[in-house]
Write an enzyme that holds these catalytic residues in place. Structure first.
Site, PDB file in Angstrom:
ATOM      1  CE1 TYR A  30      -3.131  -3.186   0.929  1.00  0.00           C
ATOM      2  CE2 TYR A  30      -4.219  -1.436  -0.310  1.00  0.00           C
ATOM      3  CZ  TYR A  30      -4.178  -2.751   0.132  1.00  0.00           C
ATOM      4  OH  TYR A  30      -5.175  -3.624  -0.245  1.00  0.00           O
ATOM      5  CD  GLN A  78     -16.335  -1.313  -7.708  1.00  0.00           C
ATOM      6  OE1 GLN A  78     -16.034  -2.497  -7.522  1.00  0.00           O
ATOM      7  NE2 GLN A  78     -16.740  -0.864  -8.881  1.00  0.00           N
ATOM      8  CG  ASN A  79     -11.463   3.582  -8.687  1.00  0.00           C
ATOM      9  OD1 ASN A  79     -11.585   2.361  -8.798  1.00  0.00           O
ATOM     10  ND2 ASN A  79     -11.715   4.415  -9.680  1.00  0.00           N
ATOM     11  CB  VAL A  80      -8.228   3.063  -2.570  1.00  0.00           C
ATOM     12  CG1 VAL A  80      -9.242   2.128  -1.920  1.00  0.00           C
ATOM     13  CG2 VAL A  80      -7.265   2.268  -3.437  1.00  0.00           C
ATOM     14  CG  HIS A 127     -14.113  -1.116  -2.100  1.00  0.00           C
ATOM     15  ND1 HIS A 127     -14.037  -1.650  -3.364  1.00  0.00           N
ATOM     16  CD2 HIS A 127     -15.220  -1.663  -1.540  1.00  0.00           C
ATOM     17  CE1 HIS A 127     -15.058  -2.484  -3.554  1.00  0.00           C
ATOM     18  NE2 HIS A 127     -15.784  -2.508  -2.474  1.00  0.00           N
TER      19      HIS A 127
HETATM   20  C1  BV8 Z   1     -17.693  -8.342   1.822  1.00  0.00           C
HETATM   21  C2  BV8 Z   1      -9.776  -1.985  -1.723  1.00  0.00           C
HETATM   22  C3  BV8 Z   1     -19.061  -8.928   3.669  1.00  0.00           C
HETATM   23  C4  BV8 Z   1      -8.444  -2.573  -1.445  1.00  0.00           C
HETATM   24  C5  BV8 Z   1     -11.132  -3.744  -2.769  1.00  0.00           C
HETATM   25  C6  BV8 Z   1     -20.781 -12.772  -3.484  1.00  0.00           C
HETATM   26  C7  BV8 Z   1     -20.349 -13.641  -4.440  1.00  0.00           C
HETATM   27  C8  BV8 Z   1     -18.956 -13.971  -4.517  1.00  0.00           C
HETATM   28  C9  BV8 Z   1     -18.017 -13.403  -3.646  1.00  0.00           C
HETATM   29  C10 BV8 Z   1     -18.452 -12.536  -2.696  1.00  0.00           C
HETATM   30  C11 BV8 Z   1     -19.829 -12.242  -2.608  1.00  0.00           C
HETATM   31  N1  BV8 Z   1     -19.969 -11.355  -1.581  1.00  0.00           N
HETATM   32  C12 BV8 Z   1     -18.749 -11.113  -1.027  1.00  0.00           C
HETATM   33  C13 BV8 Z   1     -17.808 -11.824  -1.698  1.00  0.00           C
HETATM   34  C14 BV8 Z   1     -16.388 -11.840  -1.391  1.00  0.00           C
HETATM   35  C15 BV8 Z   1     -15.626 -10.661  -2.009  1.00  0.00           C
HETATM   36  C16 BV8 Z   1     -15.699 -10.729  -3.504  1.00  0.00           C
HETATM   37  O1  BV8 Z   1     -16.494 -10.081  -4.149  1.00  0.00           O
HETATM   38  N2  BV8 Z   1     -14.777 -11.529  -4.052  1.00  0.00           N
HETATM   39  C17 BV8 Z   1     -14.670 -11.595  -5.524  1.00  0.00           C
HETATM   40  C18 BV8 Z   1     -13.207 -11.586  -5.917  1.00  0.00           C
HETATM   41  C19 BV8 Z   1     -15.385 -12.806  -6.034  1.00  0.00           C
HETATM   42  N3  BV8 Z   1     -16.153  -9.381  -1.545  1.00  0.00           N
HETATM   43  C20 BV8 Z   1     -15.698  -8.920  -0.351  1.00  0.00           C
HETATM   44  O2  BV8 Z   1     -14.927  -9.514   0.367  1.00  0.00           O
HETATM   45  C21 BV8 Z   1     -16.248  -7.564   0.075  1.00  0.00           C
HETATM   46  N4  BV8 Z   1     -16.654  -7.597   1.453  1.00  0.00           N
HETATM   47  O3  BV8 Z   1     -18.328  -9.026   1.043  1.00  0.00           O
HETATM   48  O4  BV8 Z   1     -17.964  -8.181   3.167  1.00  0.00           O
HETATM   49  C22 BV8 Z   1     -20.368  -8.238   3.391  1.00  0.00           C
HETATM   50  C23 BV8 Z   1     -20.578  -7.185   2.524  1.00  0.00           C
HETATM   51  C24 BV8 Z   1     -21.841  -6.601   2.321  1.00  0.00           C
HETATM   52  C25 BV8 Z   1     -22.872  -7.074   2.946  1.00  0.00           C
HETATM   53  C26 BV8 Z   1     -22.637  -8.149   3.818  1.00  0.00           C
HETATM   54  C27 BV8 Z   1     -21.390  -8.700   4.018  1.00  0.00           C
HETATM   55  C28 BV8 Z   1     -15.150  -6.482   0.054  1.00  0.00           C
HETATM   56  C29 BV8 Z   1     -14.668  -6.255  -1.303  1.00  0.00           C
HETATM   57  C30 BV8 Z   1     -13.724  -5.033  -1.315  1.00  0.00           C
HETATM   58  C31 BV8 Z   1     -12.267  -5.450  -1.395  1.00  0.00           C
HETATM   59  N5  BV8 Z   1     -11.417  -4.272  -1.588  1.00  0.00           N
HETATM   60  N6  BV8 Z   1     -10.359  -2.617  -2.905  1.00  0.00           N
HETATM   61  C32 BV8 Z   1      -7.455  -2.310  -2.548  1.00  0.00           C
HETATM   62  O5  BV8 Z   1      -7.773  -1.533  -3.485  1.00  0.00           O
HETATM   63  O6  BV8 Z   1      -6.365  -2.869  -2.439  1.00  0.00           O
HETATM   64  S1  BV8 Z   1     -11.817  -4.464  -4.177  1.00  0.00           S
HETATM   65  C33 BV8 Z   1     -10.926  -3.809  -5.523  1.00  0.00           C
HETATM   66  O7  BV8 Z   1     -11.112  -4.736  -6.541  1.00  0.00           O
HETATM   67  C34 BV8 Z   1     -11.455  -2.515  -6.079  1.00  0.00           C
HETATM   68  O8  BV8 Z   1     -11.853  -1.618  -5.073  1.00  0.00           O
HETATM   69  C35 BV8 Z   1     -12.614  -2.987  -6.939  1.00  0.00           C
HETATM   70  O9  BV8 Z   1     -13.754  -3.160  -6.166  1.00  0.00           O
HETATM   71  C36 BV8 Z   1     -12.157  -4.340  -7.387  1.00  0.00           C
HETATM   72  C37 BV8 Z   1     -11.556  -4.281  -8.753  1.00  0.00           C
HETATM   73  O10 BV8 Z   1     -12.612  -4.219  -9.636  1.00  0.00           O
HETATM   74  P1  BV8 Z   1     -12.669  -3.042 -10.735  1.00  0.00           P
HETATM   75  O11 BV8 Z   1     -12.548  -1.727 -10.096  1.00  0.00           O
HETATM   76  O12 BV8 Z   1     -13.868  -3.350 -11.527  1.00  0.00           O
HETATM   77  O13 BV8 Z   1     -11.323  -3.262 -11.586  1.00  0.00           O
HETATM   78  P2  BV8 Z   1     -11.016  -4.441 -12.627  1.00  0.00           P
HETATM   79  O14 BV8 Z   1      -9.569  -4.350 -12.932  1.00  0.00           O
HETATM   80  O15 BV8 Z   1     -11.597  -5.717 -12.157  1.00  0.00           O
HETATM   81  O16 BV8 Z   1     -11.864  -4.010 -13.940  1.00  0.00           O
HETATM   82  C38 BV8 Z   1     -11.547  -2.801 -14.586  1.00  0.00           C
HETATM   83  C39 BV8 Z   1     -12.602  -2.651 -15.683  1.00  0.00           C
HETATM   84  O17 BV8 Z   1     -12.349  -1.411 -16.341  1.00  0.00           O
HETATM   85  C40 BV8 Z   1     -12.532  -3.757 -16.733  1.00  0.00           C
HETATM   86  O18 BV8 Z   1     -13.845  -4.207 -17.026  1.00  0.00           O
HETATM   87  C41 BV8 Z   1     -11.920  -3.055 -17.961  1.00  0.00           C
HETATM   88  O19 BV8 Z   1     -12.491  -3.515 -19.169  1.00  0.00           O
HETATM   89  C42 BV8 Z   1     -12.347  -1.616 -17.739  1.00  0.00           C
HETATM   90  N7  BV8 Z   1     -11.398  -0.638 -18.298  1.00  0.00           N
HETATM   91  C43 BV8 Z   1     -10.036  -0.735 -18.359  1.00  0.00           C
HETATM   92  N8  BV8 Z   1      -9.532   0.400 -18.931  1.00  0.00           N
HETATM   93  C44 BV8 Z   1     -10.618   1.208 -19.231  1.00  0.00           C
HETATM   94  C45 BV8 Z   1     -11.802   0.546 -18.800  1.00  0.00           C
HETATM   95  N9  BV8 Z   1     -13.029   1.074 -18.956  1.00  0.00           N
HETATM   96  C46 BV8 Z   1     -13.094   2.306 -19.560  1.00  0.00           C
HETATM   97  N10 BV8 Z   1     -11.989   3.016 -19.976  1.00  0.00           N
HETATM   98  C47 BV8 Z   1     -10.751   2.497 -19.851  1.00  0.00           C
HETATM   99  N11 BV8 Z   1      -9.692   3.188 -20.284  1.00  0.00           N
END
Ligand code: BV8
Length: 245
Positions: A68, A103-105, A121
Site C-alpha cells: 500500500y 470502488q477506487n482508493v 472501499h
Molecule cells: C464483503 C480496496 C461482507 C483494497 C477492494 C458474493 C459472491 C462472490 C463473492 C463474494 C460475494 N460477496 C462477497 C464476496 C467476497 C468478495 C468478492 O467479491 N470476491 C470476488 C473476488 C469474487 N467481496 C468482499 O470480500 C467484500 N466484502 O463481502 O464483506 C459483506 C458485505 C456486504 C454485505 C454483507 C457482508 C469487500 C470487497 C472489497 C475489497 N477491496 N479494494 C485495494 O484496493 O487494495 S476491491 C478492488 O477490486 C477494487 O476496489 C474494486 O472493487 C475491485 C476491482 O474491480 P474493478 O474496479 O472493476 O477493476 P477491474 O480491474 O476488475 O476491472 C476494470 C474494468 O475497467 C474492466 O472491465 C476493464 O475492461 C475496464 N477498463 C479498463 N480500462 C478502461 C476501462 N473502462 C473504460 N476506460 C478504460 N480506459
C-alpha cells in the site's frame, strides 16, 4: 424504432432527477493507475489474498504495508483524466440528487473537483489506527510503523476495505439506489461484491441502468444499455448529453 441512447436520453432525461454512478479501476486506467484485472493488473504481481485481506496483514504486515505504501506514493504522481473531469462537471451542474460511489482508493474524483463522492472501499490517503480507531489524512509510508498522531500507538493500517471486510456506508448507498432514477456503471468489471450486485438491485427497483466500460463487464446483461470504449471518450460525451438535455 431502433433504440438509440441519445434519443432515450434526450427523450426521457426529463424524468431523470436522481442519479447514482458507480466507478471502478477502469476510470483511472488512463491516468496511469493499474486496473486489477488488466494485462499488467495489480493482482498479477501480488495474489490478492496475499496483500488485501486481514489474514494477510496478520500473517505478513510488512508485505501488506509495503504494497500500500507503493500504491499510495504512485497515485500522488497521477492526474485526473477527462472522465474524472466530466463527472466533476456533472456534479457541479446537476440540480437533482447525484452520488458518485467509487470502488477506487485514489483521490482523482476529488482532485477533478467532484464533491458528491463516496469511497465504498476506503482511500489510500488516510491511515486508520487499530488502537484508537481514528482515521488521519496520510500521504507518507506506514511500513516503518509511525506512531498514531492521536494516541501515539504504532498501530496504523491503510484505511482500505480488505476482502472479507464490510464496505463503507452501505446503508447510504442502498438509500441512494432506492431514490435513483438512473444507475450508471463506469470502468468496472463487475467481479467484486457487493458493488457488482448494485445493477441488479437497481433494476429490481425499476431504476434505468447504463454501463460505460472498455468491454462488456461480467454483469453487462443486467444493463438496459451499454456503451463500450475508453472512459475518457464515453464519459464526457454522456455528460454533455445529460447536461444539454
Ligand atoms: C464483503 C480496496 C461482507 C483494497 C477492494 C458474493 C459472491 C462472490 C463473492 C463474494 C460475494 N460477496 C462477497 C464476496 C467476497 C468478495 C468478492 O467479491 N470476491 C470476488 C473476488 C469474487 N467481496 C468482499 O470480500 C467484500 N466484502 O463481502 O464483506 C459483506 C458485505 C456486504 C454485505 C454483507 C457482508 C469487500 C470487497 C472489497 C475489497 N477491496 N479494494 C485495494 O484496493 O487494495 S476491491 C478492488 O477490486 C477494487 O476496489 C474494486 O472493487 C475491485 C476491482 O474491480 P474493478 O474496479 O472493476 O477493476 P477491474 O480491474 O476488475 O476491472 C476494470 C474494468 O475497467 C474492466 O472491465 C476493464 O475492461 C475496464 N477498463 C479498463 N480500462 C478502461 C476501462 N473502462 C473504460 N476506460 C478504460 N480506459
Amino acid at each position: 424504432m431502433p433504440f438509440s441512447l441519445a434519443a432515450w436520453f434526450m427523450g426521457d432525461m426529463g424524468n431523470i432527477r436522481n442519479i447514482v454512478i458507480l466507478t471502478g479501476a477502469g476510470i483511472s486506467a488512463e491516468s496511469g493507475i493499474d486496473t486489477f484485472r488488466g494485462g499488467g493488473g495489480l493482482w498479477e504481481q501480488h495474489k490478492v489474498e496475499d496483500v488485501a485481506t486481514p489474514e494477510a496483514f496478520a500473517r505478513d504486515p510488512d508485505l501488506v504495508l509495503r504494497f500500500y505504501d507503493m500504491r499510495r506514493e504512485a497515485i500522488q504522481t497521477k492526474e485526473p483524466n477527462p472522465a474524472h473531469e466530466a463527472l466533476a462537471q456533472l456534479d457541479s451542474g446537476w440540480k437533482g440528487e447525484l452520488l458518485i460511489v467509487t470502488q477506487n482508493v485514489d483521490d482523482l474524483h476529488e482532485r477533478a473537483g467532484a464533491k458528491r463522492v463516496l469511497h465504498m472501499h476506503g482511500t489510500h490517503l488516510n491511515a486508520w489506527c487499530t488502537a484508537c480507531d481514528v482515521r488521519t489524512p496520510w500521504r507518507d509510508t506506514l511500513v516503518e510503523r509511525p506512531p498514531c498522531p492521536e494516541c501515539g500507538e504504532r498501530a496504523l493500517r491503510p484505511d482500505v476495505v480488505w476482502f472479507g471486510e464490510m464496505p463503507y456506508e452501505m446503508e447510504r448507498i442502498y438509500g441512494a439506489l432506492r431514490e435513483a432514477d438512473l444507475f450508471v456503471s463506469i470502468g468496472t468489471s463487475g467481479a467484486v461484491y457487493p458493488a457488482a450486485g448494485f445493477v441488479r438491485e437497481a433494476r429490481a427497483m425499476g431504476v434505468r441502468t447504463l454501463e460505460l466500460n472498455l468491454e462488456p463487464s461480467q454483469g453487462t446483461a443486467w444493463f438496459d444499455d451499454a456503451r463500450h470504449g475508453q472512459a475518457s471518450k464515453l464519459v464526457p460525451q454522456w455528460v454533455d448529453e445529460v447536461l444539454s438535455s
